[in-house]
Design a protein around this motif. Structure first.
Motif, PDB file in Angstrom:
ATOM      1  N   UNK A  14       0.822  -1.213   0.000  1.00 62.63           N
ATOM      2  CA  UNK A  14       0.000   0.000   0.000  1.00 62.63           C
ATOM      3  C   UNK A  14       0.849   1.253   0.000  1.00 62.63           C
ATOM      4  N   UNK A  15       1.933   1.239   0.764  1.00 67.39           N
ATOM      5  CA  UNK A  15       2.859   2.374   0.789  1.00 67.39           C
ATOM      6  C   UNK A  15       3.477   2.570  -0.591  1.00 67.39           C
ATOM      7  N   UNK A  16       3.935   1.480  -1.203  1.00 69.82           N
ATOM      8  CA  UNK A  16       4.550   1.588  -2.541  1.00 69.82           C
ATOM      9  C   UNK A  16       3.553   2.112  -3.573  1.00 69.82           C
ATOM     10  N   UNK A  17       2.296   1.662  -3.475  1.00 67.80           N
ATOM     11  CA  UNK A  17       1.271   2.131  -4.416  1.00 67.80           C
ATOM     12  C   UNK A  17       1.037   3.630  -4.253  1.00 67.80           C
ATOM     13  N   UNK A  18       0.984   4.101  -3.017  1.00 70.90           N
ATOM     14  CA  UNK A  18       0.765   5.531  -2.778  1.00 70.90           C
ATOM     15  C   UNK A  18       1.955   6.352  -3.266  1.00 70.90           C
ATOM     16  N   UNK A  19       3.162   5.848  -3.045  1.00 74.04           N
ATOM     17  CA  UNK A  19       4.350   6.566  -3.503  1.00 74.04           C
ATOM     18  C   UNK A  19       4.429   6.613  -5.024  1.00 74.04           C
ATOM     19  N   UNK A  20       3.838   5.632  -5.681  1.00 78.17           N
ATOM     20  CA  UNK A  20       3.848   5.584  -7.149  1.00 78.17           C
ATOM     21  C   UNK A  20       2.646   6.310  -7.744  1.00 78.17           C
ATOM     22  N   UNK A  21       1.872   7.004  -6.910  1.00 79.77           N
ATOM     23  CA  UNK A  21       0.667   7.731  -7.338  1.00 79.77           C
ATOM     24  C   UNK A  21      -0.363   6.832  -8.004  1.00 79.77           C
ATOM     25  N   UNK A  22      -0.436   5.588  -7.576  1.00 84.42           N
ATOM     26  CA  UNK A  22      -1.473   4.675  -8.070  1.00 84.42           C
ATOM     27  C   UNK A  22      -2.798   5.065  -7.420  1.00 84.42           C
ATOM     28  N   UNK A  53      -0.729   8.918   1.525  1.00 89.70           N
ATOM     29  CA  UNK A  53      -1.740   9.795   0.917  1.00 89.70           C
ATOM     30  C   UNK A  53      -3.057   9.658   1.669  1.00 89.70           C
ATOM     31  N   UNK A  54      -3.233  10.401   2.759  1.00 89.94           N
ATOM     32  CA  UNK A  54      -4.473  10.279   3.524  1.00 89.94           C
ATOM     33  C   UNK A  54      -5.688  10.740   2.725  1.00 89.94           C
ATOM     34  N   UNK A  55      -6.819  10.167   3.040  1.00 86.63           N
ATOM     35  CA  UNK A  55      -8.065  10.530   2.370  1.00 86.63           C
ATOM     36  C   UNK A  55      -8.442  11.944   2.778  1.00 86.63           C
ATOM     37  N   UNK A  56      -8.680  12.836   1.819  1.00 83.27           N
ATOM     38  CA  UNK A  56      -9.061  14.201   2.182  1.00 83.27           C
ATOM     39  C   UNK A  56     -10.469  14.222   2.808  1.00 83.27           C
TER      40      UNK A  56
END
Length: 61
Positions: A14-22, A53-56
């Motif tokens: 999940x961290x890698x996906x967020x860092x890759x802007x997935x 990337x927290x949910x706004x």
């Protein structure tokens, strides 16, 4: 593989996906899965994604 190892790997994914802007929908797990194991993996993946990337939240409405 133990469940604890799977949870750590799901969170890291999940961290890698967020860092890759997935997109958040790119998770390989389902929140409404039939098995508790897969729902836990979804929660771990989502926690990792949220840590980057927290949910706004819109507090004005």
């Amino acid at each position: 593989m133990s469940v604890a190892t799977e949870l750590v790997r799901a969170r890291a994914a999940g961290v890698r996906a967020a860092e890759a802007d997935a997109p958040r929908s790119s998770t390989p797990y389902r929140p409404d899965a039939l098995t508790p194991r897969e729902r836990m993996l979804w929660q771990a993946w989502n926690a990792g994604f949220d840590s980057i990337r927290p949910m706004p939240v819109d507090y004005e409405s």
